[in-house]
Scaffold this motif. Structure first.
Motif, PDB file in Angstrom:
ATOM      1  N   GLN A 188       2.556  -8.317  -6.768  1.00  0.00           N
ATOM      2  CA  GLN A 188       3.996  -8.069  -6.707  1.00  0.00           C
ATOM      3  C   GLN A 188       4.421  -6.734  -7.307  1.00  0.00           C
ATOM      4  N   GLN A 189       5.607  -6.279  -6.873  1.00  0.00           N
ATOM      5  CA  GLN A 189       6.070  -4.956  -7.270  1.00  0.00           C
ATOM      6  C   GLN A 189       6.558  -4.925  -8.711  1.00  0.00           C
ATOM      7  N   PHE A 190       7.285  -5.961  -9.103  1.00  0.00           N
ATOM      8  CA  PHE A 190       7.771  -6.068 -10.482  1.00  0.00           C
ATOM      9  C   PHE A 190       8.104  -7.525 -10.732  1.00  0.00           C
ATOM     10  N   PRO A 198       4.473  12.424  -1.408  1.00  0.00           N
ATOM     11  CA  PRO A 198       5.674  12.940  -0.732  1.00  0.00           C
ATOM     12  C   PRO A 198       6.959  12.665  -1.501  1.00  0.00           C
ATOM     13  N   LYS A 199       6.953  11.619  -2.327  1.00  0.00           N
ATOM     14  CA  LYS A 199       8.181  11.270  -3.037  1.00  0.00           C
ATOM     15  C   LYS A 199       8.542  12.298  -4.111  1.00  0.00           C
ATOM     16  N   ARG A 200       7.582  13.157  -4.452  1.00  0.00           N
ATOM     17  CA  ARG A 200       7.869  14.173  -5.473  1.00  0.00           C
ATOM     18  C   ARG A 200       8.944  15.166  -5.018  1.00  0.00           C
ATOM     19  N   GLN A 242      17.628   6.878  -5.008  1.00  0.00           N
ATOM     20  CA  GLN A 242      17.152   8.148  -5.559  1.00  0.00           C
ATOM     21  C   GLN A 242      16.296   7.883  -6.801  1.00  0.00           C
ATOM     22  N   GLU A 243      16.350   6.693  -7.332  1.00  0.00           N
ATOM     23  CA  GLU A 243      15.646   6.264  -8.569  1.00  0.00           C
ATOM     24  C   GLU A 243      16.308   6.919  -9.783  1.00  0.00           C
ATOM     25  N   THR A 244      16.102   8.242  -9.950  1.00  0.00           N
ATOM     26  CA  THR A 244      16.890   8.950 -10.958  1.00  0.00           C
ATOM     27  C   THR A 244      17.388  10.249 -10.344  1.00  0.00           C
ATOM     28  N   ILE A 251       0.865  -1.179   0.000  1.00  0.00           N
ATOM     29  CA  ILE A 251       0.000   0.000   0.000  1.00  0.00           C
ATOM     30  C   ILE A 251       0.901   1.228   0.000  1.00  0.00           C
ATOM     31  N   CYS A 252       0.601   2.178  -0.903  1.00  0.00           N
ATOM     32  CA  CYS A 252       1.517   3.294  -1.069  1.00  0.00           C
ATOM     33  C   CYS A 252       0.770   4.557  -1.465  1.00  0.00           C
ATOM     34  N   VAL A 253       1.209   5.683  -0.926  1.00  0.00           N
ATOM     35  CA  VAL A 253       0.548   6.958  -1.246  1.00  0.00           C
ATOM     36  C   VAL A 253       1.190   7.645  -2.454  1.00  0.00           C
ATOM     37  N   ASN A 254       2.279   7.081  -2.949  1.00  0.00           N
ATOM     38  CA  ASN A 254       2.945   7.695  -4.097  1.00  0.00           C
ATOM     39  C   ASN A 254       2.426   7.114  -5.406  1.00  0.00           C
ATOM     40  N   ASN A 255       2.893   7.711  -6.485  1.00  0.00           N
ATOM     41  CA  ASN A 255       2.366   7.282  -7.782  1.00  0.00           C
ATOM     42  C   ASN A 255       3.496   7.087  -8.799  1.00  0.00           C
ATOM     43  N   CYS A 256       4.612   6.525  -8.357  1.00  0.00           N
ATOM     44  CA  CYS A 256       5.789   6.367  -9.223  1.00  0.00           C
ATOM     45  C   CYS A 256       5.398   5.594 -10.496  1.00  0.00           C
ATOM     46  N   LEU A 257       5.701   6.167 -11.638  1.00  0.00           N
ATOM     47  CA  LEU A 257       5.182   5.612 -12.886  1.00  0.00           C
ATOM     48  C   LEU A 257       5.747   4.245 -13.245  1.00  0.00           C
ATOM     49  N   TYR A 258       6.817   3.819 -12.546  1.00  0.00           N
ATOM     50  CA  TYR A 258       7.471   2.549 -12.870  1.00  0.00           C
ATOM     51  C   TYR A 258       7.100   1.417 -11.922  1.00  0.00           C
ATOM     52  N   CYS A 259       6.297   1.705 -10.905  1.00  0.00           N
ATOM     53  CA  CYS A 259       6.098   0.714  -9.846  1.00  0.00           C
ATOM     54  C   CYS A 259       4.651   0.240  -9.779  1.00  0.00           C
ATOM     55  N   ALA A 260       4.462  -1.058  -9.637  1.00  0.00           N
ATOM     56  CA  ALA A 260       3.105  -1.616  -9.569  1.00  0.00           C
ATOM     57  C   ALA A 260       2.391  -1.222  -8.281  1.00  0.00           C
ATOM     58  N   PHE A 261       3.142  -0.808  -7.271  1.00  0.00           N
ATOM     59  CA  PHE A 261       2.517  -0.419  -5.995  1.00  0.00           C
ATOM     60  C   PHE A 261       1.929   0.991  -6.038  1.00  0.00           C
ATOM     61  N   ARG A 262       2.121   1.701  -7.153  1.00  0.00           N
ATOM     62  CA  ARG A 262       1.684   3.116  -7.192  1.00  0.00           C
ATOM     63  C   ARG A 262       0.189   3.216  -6.916  1.00  0.00           C
ATOM     64  N   LYS A 263      -0.166   4.309  -6.286  1.00  0.00           N
ATOM     65  CA  LYS A 263      -1.516   4.414  -5.729  1.00  0.00           C
ATOM     66  C   LYS A 263      -2.628   4.305  -6.772  1.00  0.00           C
ATOM     67  N   PHE A 291       9.013  -1.633   2.376  1.00  0.00           N
ATOM     68  CA  PHE A 291       7.686  -1.067   2.627  1.00  0.00           C
ATOM     69  C   PHE A 291       7.284  -0.119   1.498  1.00  0.00           C
ATOM     70  N   GLY A 292       6.004  -0.074   1.164  1.00  0.00           N
ATOM     71  CA  GLY A 292       5.477   1.050   0.388  1.00  0.00           C
ATOM     72  C   GLY A 292       5.439   2.234   1.353  1.00  0.00           C
ATOM     73  N   GLU A 293       5.097   3.412   0.854  1.00  0.00           N
ATOM     74  CA  GLU A 293       5.073   4.574   1.764  1.00  0.00           C
ATOM     75  C   GLU A 293       3.634   4.863   2.188  1.00  0.00           C
ATOM     76  N   HIS A 294       3.400   4.840   3.495  1.00  0.00           N
ATOM     77  CA  HIS A 294       2.042   5.061   4.002  1.00  0.00           C
ATOM     78  C   HIS A 294       2.117   5.514   5.461  1.00  0.00           C
TER      79      HIS A 294
HETATM   80 FE1  SF4 Z   1       5.472   3.469  -3.620  1.00  0.00          FE
HETATM   81 FE2  SF4 Z   1       8.097   2.969  -3.504  1.00  0.00          FE
HETATM   82 FE3  SF4 Z   1       6.572   1.893  -5.426  1.00  0.00          FE
HETATM   83 FE4  SF4 Z   1       7.041   4.472  -5.484  1.00  0.00          FE
HETATM   84  S1  SF4 Z   1       8.578   2.835  -5.667  1.00  0.00           S
HETATM   85  S2  SF4 Z   1       5.031   3.525  -5.785  1.00  0.00           S
HETATM   86  S3  SF4 Z   1       7.095   4.969  -3.338  1.00  0.00           S
HETATM   87  S4  SF4 Z   1       6.439   1.478  -3.279  1.00  0.00           S
END
Ligand code: SF4
Ligand code: SAM
Length: 463
Positions: A351-353, A205-207, A189-191, A84-96, A130-133
């Protein structure tokens, strides 16, 4: 404002004078002293393009790796606590915004079951993820998670080091995190490329680029000794990302007298409903990937380098030789997937990826041993307070191997006695015997004593 100087990095990437084979050969010669490289030298090596220089780069990186790390490979497994995550990272399956993903957060009982599963596979090191929550990954819950995992004991076998990959914390929360007894605090840092970062992190918050970039400064100032940095390769030009990652490592070394304990180099993998992962904007091919791993090894010889099961077994094998010192094995990247039965779980929905290496820990151990690598389950440094500058001092003076090799051999013997299949044991016992025979003097005597203790049933024998 930032220590990542994009202008300088771009200047180095475009500088034609660094695209010169004689210069690259000189730099490779210097690199074999294992004293590291500066940014300009690293930029020159990133321009390598001929088969002859590729070979030279890889063999220098192999030499340096063997000089510092010998043939050891430290093993660990990730443990996903929540997707569960409050972010929306375009590369991650966990994005909100990913409505296709089934959300799951483990309870303490479920976390215990997952960790117990990993202990029974033979793991001694875990990376909690952890996802961010605000609730599901609050500092209090992170503490309860860590306590619960450390409390497990199965016939003398337990998790002895927990590293944590969690979103950046405040200075106060980092102090609290340290009090839980974590090993390395890890955050990528991702990028490092600001505009790409803003595109990839449209909200949440990750922005905040700077908050993340300075996470390691806050962590170190709060007393966490070992920090792990990383970049997610595939989001922007790999040359830019490699140089920025090194700039971050140099900056930490300059400010705190110790560089990062580890560098991670995840490559973008396909992820459910994650646009940037399905179509990576700057996909990195295998050869360029191997090149950047070798250059990082030469630039920061004392920094551990982590490779995960995102990568396929074939490329993993190649990368071990040019610089990798830690690997995950037998991993799953969704909460609850170790202990839940396959029938009750469609992993892809959680799963995340996607993973590239699906082998069990035992299979990876067998493979590493057959290739001449010594699998290590050692966690001694951190428990003996050899962290931060104390670890770096030992590593830089070339003395760390005298401690690591005996500990690696003893923990490997422990693994073989308790968890290995007959097939693995047959190959590994012989390998272990040869390794010990190759060591002379008092160190060999100490090792033989430790192995005798392990064979007599003692657990967690280390120096
Ligand atoms: Fe959330 Fe981390 Fe995935 Fe971004 S990379 S959507 S912060 S779990
Ligand atoms: N949520 C926290 C954060 O983002 O910092 C914790 C870690 S996140 C679950 C773990 C890491 O997985 C991220 O930092 C990112 O580098 C990596 N990751 C995300 N999506 C990925 C993908 N599609 N392929 C490979 N790695 C990915």
């Amino acid at each position: 404002m930032y220590f990542i100087n994009e202008e300088y990095i771009n200047y180095l990437i475009k500088d034609d004078s660094l695209n010169n084979e004689d210069l690259q050969k000189d730099i490779l010669f210097k690199a074999s002293e294992a004293k590291g490289l500066n940014l300009k030298e690293s930029a020159a090596l990133l321009n390598i393009n001929s088969p002859e220089l590729y070979e030279e780069l890889f063999s220098r990186a192999k030499e340096v790796k063997e000089k510092i790390y010998g043939n050891r490979l430290v093993l660990f497994a990730p443990l996903y606590i929540t997707n569960i995550c409050v972010n929306n990272c375009l590369y991650c399956a966990f994005r909100k915004d990913n409505r296709k993903l089934k959300r799951k957060s483990l309870s303490l009982e479920e976390i215990e079951a997952e960790a117990e599963f990993l202990v029974k596979q033979g793991h001694k090191r875990i990376l909690v993820v952890f996802g961010e929550h605000p609730k599901k990954s609050s500092i209090d819950f992170i503490g309860e998670t860590i306590n619960r995992i450390y409390s497990i004991n199965y016939n003398g076998n337990n998790i002895r080091r927990i590293n944590a990959n969690i979103a950046p914390l405040t200075f106060e929360d980092f102090k609290t995190l340290k009090s839980f007894g974590i090993g390395t605090y890890q955050c990528f840092q991702e990028t490092y490329h600001y505009d790409t970062y803003m595109t990839m992190h449209p909200e949440g918050p990750k922005r905040d680029y700077a908050w993340r970039l300075y996470a390691m400064d806050r962590a170190l100032q709060a007393g966490i000794d070992d920090v792990g940095i990383g970049a997610l390769f595939g989001l922007t030009d790999y040359k830019f990302e490699t140089l920025a990652l090194l700039m971050h490592a140099f900056d930490l070394d300059f400010k705190y007298g110790i560089g990062p304990h580890t560098i991670s180099i995840p490559r973008l993998e396909p992820a459910l409903n994650a646009p940037a992962a399905i179509n990576p904007p700057h996909a990195v091919d295998d050869l360029s990937f191997k090149k950047l791993v070798a250059i990082i090894r030469l630039a920061v010889p004392y920094t551990g380098m982590i490779l995960t099961t995102r990568e396929r077994p074939e490329i993993r094998r190649e990368l071990f030789s040019v610089g990798i010192s830690q690997i995950s094995a037998g991993s799953r990247t969704s909460p609850g997937s170790y202990s839940e039965s396959k029938e009750s779980l469609d992993e892809r929905e959680l799963q995340q990826f996607q993973l590239g290496d699906h082998r069990s820990l035992d299979e990876v151990v067998r493979d590493c041993t057959s290739l001449g690598y010594l699998p290590s389950f050692c966690t001694a440094c951190y428990r003996s307070n050899r962290t931060g500058d104390r670890f770096m001092e030992l590593a830089k003076s070339g003395n760390i191997g005298k401690i690591c090799t005996p500990n690696a051999l003893a923990t490997f013997q422990e693994y073989l006695n308790d968890f290995a299949t007959v097939e693995t044991k047959t190959i590994a016992e012989n390998f272990l015997k040869n390794e010990i025979e190759g060591i002379n003097g008092t160190t060999r005597k100490k090792i033989e004593k430790m192995i005798t203790q392990v064979n007599a049933g003692e657990r967690d024998v280390y120096m």
